[in-house]
Design an enzyme around this catalytic site. Structure first.
Site, PDB file in Angstrom:
ATOM      1  N   ASN A 254       2.303  46.081   5.824  1.00 29.39           N
ATOM      2  CA  ASN A 254       1.801  45.159   7.277  1.00 29.39           C
ATOM      3  C   ASN A 254       2.543  46.529   7.953  1.00 29.39           C
ATOM      4  O   ASN A 254       4.459  47.016   7.968  1.00 29.39           O
ATOM      5  CB  ASN A 254       2.348  44.332   7.521  1.00 29.39           C
ATOM      6  CG  ASN A 254       4.262  43.618   7.595  1.00 29.39           C
ATOM      7  OD1 ASN A 254       5.217  43.836   8.927  1.00 29.39           O
ATOM      8  ND2 ASN A 254       5.282  43.707   7.072  1.00 29.39           N
TER       9      ASN A 254
ATOM     10  N   ALA B 119      10.947  49.516   6.245  1.00 32.05           N
ATOM     11  CA  ALA B 119       9.690  49.315   5.652  1.00 32.05           C
ATOM     12  C   ALA B 119       9.040  47.797   5.532  1.00 32.05           C
ATOM     13  O   ALA B 119       8.087  47.204   5.102  1.00 32.05           O
ATOM     14  CB  ALA B 119      10.967  48.209   4.271  1.00 32.05           C
ATOM     15  N   LYS B 120       9.058  47.205   7.112  1.00 29.52           N
ATOM     16  CA  LYS B 120       8.643  45.999   7.459  1.00 29.52           C
ATOM     17  C   LYS B 120       9.107  45.028   6.167  1.00 29.52           C
ATOM     18  O   LYS B 120       7.624  44.200   5.771  1.00 29.52           O
ATOM     19  CB  LYS B 120       7.585  46.232   7.865  1.00 29.52           C
ATOM     20  CG  LYS B 120       7.602  46.939   9.334  1.00 29.52           C
ATOM     21  CD  LYS B 120       5.721  47.633   9.545  1.00 29.52           C
ATOM     22  CE  LYS B 120       6.098  48.112  11.362  1.00 29.52           C
ATOM     23  NZ  LYS B 120       6.743  49.818  11.226  1.00 29.52           N
ATOM     24  N   VAL B 121       9.859  44.527   5.350  1.00 27.78           N
ATOM     25  CA  VAL B 121      10.155  43.915   4.456  1.00 27.78           C
ATOM     26  C   VAL B 121      10.315  41.927   5.214  1.00 27.78           C
ATOM     27  O   VAL B 121       9.927  41.974   5.852  1.00 27.78           O
ATOM     28  CB  VAL B 121      11.197  43.472   4.302  1.00 27.78           C
ATOM     29  CG1 VAL B 121      11.746  42.514   3.137  1.00 27.78           C
ATOM     30  CG2 VAL B 121      11.571  44.776   3.910  1.00 27.78           C
TER      31      VAL B 121
END
Lengths: 234, 234
Positions: B105, A102-104
């Site tokens: 992103n 999820a590239k939090v």
């Protein structure tokens, strides 16, 4: 929390059990499904995605050390896709760690809300995260004894270098690429915050030189290496 | 695409119509809701969140230039929260731009999936994005004539400086903080990719010095300045 295995220990246990370091992505794209499932997907995208993922998991559950669904591929189908994501998590055997890609990245109290969503509501064991916002946005993910966070150092895409490879001055004189500074920050965070089994890194397979440098800085951390195969990594 | 207003033009039109530069966040937290809505939220979180947001939008629709729901606060309630997010988008008048604060992103083809989800499925006019992954991850958001992306330069949280303020060498000699390099990249991207009305920046209100520097680099771009009020910004 005696008896609770850290995220790194859970990955290691699955890797030893299946004799595998392979993390399998679960990135559904209805347009690339077999014809029968594609037809089902027209009226029931969640059902088609879950059926596809179930077939992958049943075929590979004794061959992997983790599964990694990529949030974007579920969001593309709106609420039905997110329902499929939750149902996909539920069909993965509990002894195999799950990483939500999820590239939090957000500030502290919002990051805590993301952790509630991804770790508690959706039940994933770890997430991938972007480091640009700093410590307080990452802390909600590594403070749980059995969960983890894999922090992006160097990605595999064509535009990755625009920021990840800029030269950062250190000690007023020597310089290092930003992705190495990120690896050093990860090492500091893991040491300072006492979460050595919860914090890892992500380095794309198309960047072998950067991978070696990051591994030297993080000799013991779990490192996720996406991009083998379709993205041209070795 | 004659007649299609760019994202920046749509924000400007709303700002002139309402004589306002205020972007209102829609960040639901059931624990802080009035008692009656909190009770409703126990059994029907989506309904309670939508009722709360509807009251805010009805009270402020003639006072704002944009609305900004923060994805994390909806994810914290699982699928019900995401249903509330979609219903919240639907209740905002079409002439007021909406920004989904999702800090997107990812690499190119995954970023395209996120764009399908956030812009098409959910129907938002713009998203916030993290620049660390570079050009190809941002492009799916600025290539649509009427949509936009606001790229994080400098955030307002305590840990922001750990990476955003590291000194980057330029021209082999002079140095500048990374958030200024990001602002310069945004200016290059907007110019090179011909999307001057689609690309903006995010700079936290608690960083007024950095805000002035970024504004000097991006004199015409929309700049979102979160953190006024609760985060202590001026």
């Amino acid at each position: 929390m005696a008896g609770v295995m850290s995220f790194a220990e859970r990955v290691r246990a699955a890797a030893e059990r299946n004799d595998s370091l392979l993390c399998v992505g679960l990135d559904p794209d209805l347009a690339r499904f077999p014809a029968a499932l594609r037809e089902r997907g027209a009226g029931d995208p969640a059902g088609a995605i879950v059926a596809f993922n179930r077939a992958i998991v049943e075929a590979t559950a004794d061959l992997v050390c983790a599964y990694k669904p990529n949030l974007g591929f579920y969001l593309a189908y709106g609420l039905a896709g997110l329902e499929a994501l939750v149902r996909t998590r539920e069909l993965i055997p509990r002894e195999i760690p799950t990483i939500l890609d999820a590239k939090v990245n957000d500030i502290g109290h919002t990051a805590a809300a993301y952790a509630t969503g991804y770790l508690d509501q959706f039940g994933f064991d770890a997430v991938t995260a972007n480091p640009y916002l700093g410590t307080d946005g990452l802390e909600p993910f590594w403070r749980r004894a059995d969960r983890g966070v894999l922090i992006i150092c160097r990605t595999s895409n064509p535009g990755a270098g625009a920021l990840q490879d800029v030269q950062v001055t250190r000690d007023g004189a020597t310089a290092a690429p930003l992705n190495e500074i990120v690896a050093r920050r990860i090492a500091e965070w893991a040491e300072r915050w006492g979460a050595p089994g919860a914090v890892g890194a992500v380095v794309g397979a198309t960047a072998p030189r950067e991978l070696a440098a990051v591994r030297a800085i993080l000799p013991d951390a779990p490192i996720l290496v996406p991009g083998v195969g379709t993205q041209g990594g070795p």
